[in-house]
Write an enzyme that holds these catalytic residues in place. Sequence first.
Site, PDB file in Angstrom:
ATOM      1  CB  SER A 184      -0.938   0.003   1.213  1.00 57.83           C
ATOM      2  OG  SER A 184      -1.834  -1.084   1.146  1.00 57.83           O
ATOM      3  CG  HIS A 230      -2.290   3.765   3.494  1.00 55.51           C
ATOM      4  ND1 HIS A 230      -3.649   3.558   3.665  1.00 55.51           N
ATOM      5  CD2 HIS A 230      -1.765   2.535   3.252  1.00 55.51           C
ATOM      6  CE1 HIS A 230      -3.911   2.276   3.534  1.00 55.51           C
ATOM      7  NE2 HIS A 230      -2.785   1.633   3.293  1.00 55.51           N
TER       8      HIS A 230
END
Length: 290
Positions: A184, A230
């Site tokens: 991610s 993230h």
Amino acid sequence: MTDQPRYGERRSQPAVSCPRHPNLPAVSTCKRCGRGTCSDCTIYTEVGSICPECANSSTRARSLKPSYRLQGKNVTTWILGVTIAVSLLATVYKPLQAWLMYVPAWSTHEPWRLLTVALVHGGLLHLGLNMLTLYIVGNPVEQILGAGRYLVLYAASAMGGSLFVLAWGFVDPSSLMGATVGASGALFGLFAAIFVLQKASGADTTSIVILLAVNLAYGFVVSGISWQGHLGGLITGALVTWILVRLAKPQPGKTQKSQTTATVWASVGIFVALLALNYGIYWGLSQFYG
């Protein structure tokens, strides 16, 4: 009868001015379009010089194609294949996942985990969603940046995501022993690259901003998701893309070869800086809790 100069007579030719800067004299001529270029506009190549318009059109043409292919496959395809293979193998052979996943407390003596975290996932659904995103987002970014810059972006974003997970230890010391898996961070770096590239070209960035906001918010709301990874991948990806785009932009007085050399050194510097930051954050944590 035309006005021809007589034998021995000299006539001064009017000075040619630069079409982009009429107040400046042209010092060279573009080898492609023949227009004059002043000292500010002349872009030197290995053979002759070109004007900014021809340099930009050449750059756009190259950006429509991957800079190279590996045995008929582009880099995104290779990343997909390797990640899927390693993730599936790690699902069956758990010691492999334990060796590749990111644990902040082991960040200094096992630094490969900063990057290999992107190769293992927490189940088939996690793997499938991330690889689908990579396929959709990765290909266009690779087409624009080229394979080499794209690899630097992807790897640096994954490492940047891991570093933010490590830095969160200043807030929550218990997180230092937690395990993080997934690509991610690297994917958020690709999203950031799209924003930077759109911004640089003057395109509308509303869609990518909304997409980023929704995905970041999802990470904050749903438990078990590393929003730190993230955010770290997003910030790192934006910074790395900005650096690579700046270095790739045609510049007066610099050849394409010299710019490529500068990009290679900058890429090395990016990874050295990320590793140094890894040890710096870890040292800071040891002093903070020591």
